[in-house]
Design an enzyme around this catalytic site. Sequence first.
Site: not given
Length: 337
Positions: A20-21, A115, A145, A149, A200, A253, A265, A290
Amino acid sequence: MNQSGSKKHSSNVVVIGNGSWATAQILLLTQNIDTVRWFIRDGQMIDYIKRYRRNPRYLHSAKLDISKIKMSSDVNSLVSDADIIIIAVPSAFCKAILGNITCDISKKFIVSTTKGIIPDEHLTLSEYMNEQFSVPFANMCIISGPCHAEEIAMQRLSYLTFASKKAEAAEAIAKLYRTSYVKAVISADIYGTEYGAILKNIYAVGVGICLGLGYGDNFISVFTANAHREMKRFLNESYPSKRNTSRSSYLGDLLVTCYSKFSRNRTFGTLIGKGHSPEEAIAEMKMIAEGYYAARGIYEVNKRLNISMPIAKAVYKILYTRASAAKQMELVSDELR
């Protein structure tokens, strides 16, 4: 890199990744570049995109301008002539995909939009590219960010941070991404931007666990505030700098990843809090969180640094030692202020 002020860039840019990103970045880049190279491993996906102008798996509603996209499943044919290599691959797959690169890319300019931490290596992508491909840190830019996305695909106003040791390099990359709805923030803090984006995700998993356990907004707000303090402590003690962690690439972010409905996440953590095992949660989501890999990576990195990180440590214990989520969050709650 072409660093002229013209709208269209002539730089040879390749995007590695098809999630997606990566797809969101293709949407942005094709607004500013005449031709974007796109590495996609799956030949069937390439055929689908050529026929229907959409990614069959990610951001399916977004229409792609295929007249400006050159796709290939041969990574070396794309990167060998590239000026700029944009890596948009989940950290769990970086070694497998980047390991297929056999040509010399040490003099290329690398843009990391990953990330996460490379599993088993316990390295950020920039550290990995430096060690494995001899790319100097001066030839890298980190994009962070807060930015999902999904909102890029909906053309909602968003902000991206571009971090590089050279301001002019960060600005040159930012020019490739700016649109009427994407603003750019320039930073020199490669280390803080990259590690902040990793941390994050861990804290968003923690927020999700709390939600799954039934905690409410009152607790979540305190949890997130303390997560920000923990992030600041880790960054400043591991790599001192005059960074302001209240800026968008750090606090912003963190907030969007902890609170957004688009946060993988947080979704992953919520499943854990409801009693799913990590394996069950990953299988149910069918997407990469991630924070799962980052929790172990930061835990291993911090063995050397020995920085106080009770929240990140609790998330690690829940995910990797099968410690009770309820008990770990109860222990964490006793340390929050």
